[in-house]
Design an enzyme around this catalytic site. Sequence first.
Site, mmCIF file in Angstrom:
data_model
loop_
_atom_site.group_PDB
_atom_site.id
_atom_site.type_symbol
_atom_site.label_atom_id
_atom_site.label_comp_id
_atom_site.label_asym_id
_atom_site.label_seq_id
_atom_site.Cartn_x
_atom_site.Cartn_y
_atom_site.Cartn_z
ATOM 1 N N PHE A 11 0.820 -1.202 -0.063
ATOM 2 C CA PHE A 11 -0.094 -0.071 0.039
ATOM 3 C C PHE A 11 0.912 1.091 0.021
ATOM 4 O O PHE A 11 0.927 2.124 -0.930
ATOM 5 C CB PHE A 11 -0.955 0.073 1.260
ATOM 6 C CG PHE A 11 -1.406 1.227 1.608
ATOM 7 C CD1 PHE A 11 -2.121 1.899 0.596
ATOM 8 C CD2 PHE A 11 -1.412 1.800 2.753
ATOM 9 C CE1 PHE A 11 -2.789 3.400 1.102
ATOM 10 C CE2 PHE A 11 -2.054 2.885 3.385
ATOM 11 C CZ PHE A 11 -2.740 3.614 2.472
ATOM 12 N N ASP A 31 9.909 -6.605 -3.889
ATOM 13 C CA ASP A 31 8.559 -7.314 -3.022
ATOM 14 C C ASP A 31 8.165 -8.763 -3.008
ATOM 15 O O ASP A 31 8.383 -9.450 -4.155
ATOM 16 C CB ASP A 31 7.352 -6.627 -3.424
ATOM 17 C CG ASP A 31 6.056 -6.510 -2.360
ATOM 18 O OD1 ASP A 31 5.735 -5.399 -2.107
ATOM 19 O OD2 ASP A 31 5.798 -7.501 -1.733
ATOM 20 N N ASN A 32 8.080 -9.617 -1.820
ATOM 21 C CA ASN A 32 7.897 -11.056 -1.886
ATOM 22 C C ASN A 32 6.421 -11.101 -2.386
ATOM 23 O O ASN A 32 5.927 -12.462 -2.205
ATOM 24 C CB ASN A 32 8.331 -11.628 -0.651
ATOM 25 C CG ASN A 32 7.810 -11.333 0.188
ATOM 26 O OD1 ASN A 32 6.781 -10.366 0.509
ATOM 27 N ND2 ASN A 32 8.083 -12.179 1.742
ATOM 28 N N THR A 35 2.032 -9.612 1.309
ATOM 29 C CA THR A 35 0.765 -8.963 1.539
ATOM 30 C C THR A 35 0.796 -7.770 0.400
ATOM 31 O O THR A 35 -0.190 -6.969 0.351
ATOM 32 C CB THR A 35 0.956 -8.176 2.797
ATOM 33 O OG1 THR A 35 1.957 -7.176 3.037
ATOM 34 C CG2 THR A 35 0.870 -9.107 4.193
ATOM 35 N N LEU A 61 21.058 -10.190 -0.550
ATOM 36 C CA LEU A 61 20.463 -9.091 -1.494
ATOM 37 C C LEU A 61 21.540 -8.404 -2.374
ATOM 38 O O LEU A 61 22.759 -8.192 -1.906
ATOM 39 C CB LEU A 61 20.133 -8.073 -0.152
ATOM 40 C CG LEU A 61 19.023 -7.111 -0.926
ATOM 41 C CD1 LEU A 61 17.822 -7.700 -1.598
ATOM 42 C CD2 LEU A 61 18.612 -6.182 0.360
ATOM 43 N N LYS A 91 10.982 -11.534 11.156
ATOM 44 C CA LYS A 91 12.135 -11.578 10.225
ATOM 45 C C LYS A 91 12.510 -10.456 9.332
ATOM 46 O O LYS A 91 13.554 -9.971 8.978
ATOM 47 C CB LYS A 91 11.980 -13.024 9.461
ATOM 48 C CG LYS A 91 12.399 -14.261 10.346
ATOM 49 C CD LYS A 91 12.005 -15.427 9.413
ATOM 50 C CE LYS A 91 13.293 -15.838 8.477
ATOM 51 N NZ LYS A 91 12.888 -17.083 7.984
ATOM 52 N N TYR A 145 5.252 -7.211 15.700
ATOM 53 C CA TYR A 145 5.490 -5.996 15.040
ATOM 54 C C TYR A 145 6.239 -4.852 15.569
ATOM 55 O O TYR A 145 7.286 -4.289 15.342
ATOM 56 C CB TYR A 145 4.333 -5.449 14.446
ATOM 57 C CG TYR A 145 4.200 -4.344 13.195
ATOM 58 C CD1 TYR A 145 4.717 -4.308 12.046
ATOM 59 C CD2 TYR A 145 3.471 -3.219 13.553
ATOM 60 C CE1 TYR A 145 4.693 -3.369 11.245
ATOM 61 C CE2 TYR A 145 3.457 -2.154 12.751
ATOM 62 C CZ TYR A 145 4.106 -2.265 11.498
ATOM 63 O OH TYR A 145 3.962 -1.190 10.411
ATOM 64 N N THR A 175 -2.243 5.515 8.560
ATOM 65 C CA THR A 175 -2.484 5.985 7.001
ATOM 66 C C THR A 175 -3.563 5.429 6.213
ATOM 67 O O THR A 175 -3.711 4.070 6.444
ATOM 68 C CB THR A 175 -1.120 5.839 6.290
ATOM 69 O OG1 THR A 175 -0.245 6.407 7.277
ATOM 70 C CG2 THR A 175 -1.201 6.498 5.088
#
Length: 338
Positions: A11, A31-32, A35, A61, A91, A145, A175
Site C-alpha cells: 500500500f 517485494d515478495n 501482503t 541481497l 524476520k 510488529y 495512514t
Amino acid sequence: MRVLVTGGAGFLGSHLCESLIQQGHAVICLDNLLTGRVENISTLLGHPKFSFVHYNVCDYLHVDGDLDGVLHFASPASPQDYLEYPIATLKVGALGTHKALGLAIAKGARFLLASTSEVYGDPMVNPQPETYWGNVNPVSPRGVYDEAKRFAEALTTAYHRFHGLDTRIVRIFNTFGPRMRPNDGRVVSNFIVQALKGEALTVYGEGTQTRSFCYVDDLVAGILALLQAQPEAPTRDTQFHTDVRMAKIAANPESIHAPTNIGNPQELTVLDIAQMVIKLTDSSSTITKQPLPIDDPKVRRPNIDKAKTLLTWEPKVTLEQGLEKTIAYFRSEFNLVK
Ligand code: UDP
C-alpha cells in the site's frame, strides 16, 4: 537518484514508488508479494525507469549498479496481517533490515527505515513526541510488529553511529487511501467496505479508543521530505571521537538521523470514524460491537513539531477529503455500488 524500495508493491510502498517516478528518479521495487500486490504497481510496470523484482529482502541481497537510496518498507503492516504472519514480520524487521542496511553500506546509499507509531505501544503520553520511549508488551500478539520495528530502529541507528551511514527513520502513524486491501483488517478499509456492502460496521470494544488518520499523499510527501533533507555536516567531534558522536546522537532527537513522526494529528474515536464513513457513503449500515483485540492501544496521536520545523511539512488533506477519495477507490475497484 536511483533507489531501491523494499515492499514497493504494498500500500505505502507503491505510492512511494509512484511519487519517486513522478519526480524523475529511477526505482527498483522489491517485494515478495506476501501482503503486497502486483496490481498496486500495474501502472508503473512499463515505465523505463521502473523495475520490479519478486524477492524476499530477508535473503541475500544484490543489486547491480549504483544506488543512491535504500527505502525499507517491506513488512506486513496491519494487525490482522502480523497476527497471520508473526515470524515473517519479525524476520523482515530484523533480518530484512540487516540486509537492506548492508546493501546501503555497500552502495554508499542513504537509508530510510519505515518505522511505526506502534513503537509507542499503548502510550501513557498523548500526543506522542519522538522522545517518548513507549509502552510495549513484547509478548503480546502485536508485539511481533512492535518489537521488530523497535529492533529495526536500534539497528539502523547503530549503522549510523558505527558505520557513519546516512540514515533516516520515519515513524508512520495510521495512514489510509487507495490501494489498501479490502480485507487487510484495518479500520478504515473495513468500515468503507462494510458500509458500501450495507453490512454492519464492526466497532471493536466500545469504540472510545482513538486514532489519528493521515491521507496517503500527505504521508508520502512527508517521507520524501525526510529522505531528501540534507544530512548534517559532521563536526570535528563526530569525525574523530566515536564516543562523543554516540552521546550526541542519543542526546539529540532533533537530528535528521533520529526518528521523525509523520502523521496527521487530528485525533478521533473509532466510533467517530464509523459514523463519518456511514455518512460519507450514504449507507444504511448499522454499527455492531465486537471484542477489542488484545493490547489495542487506547489512544494514538502524533506530535509532529519536529517534522514541521525540520522538514517544513504538515498534512494538507482533511479527513473528509481523504475519505471521499478512498471511498471512490473502493467503489470503482471492487464494484461496490452503494
Ligand atoms: N477497529 C475496529 N473495527 C475494525 C477494525 C479495527 O473497531 O473493523 C479498531 C481497532 O481495534 C483499533 C482501531 O480500530 O482500535 C484501529 O485499528 P487498525 O487495525 O486500523 O490499526 P491500529 O491502529 O490498531 O494498528
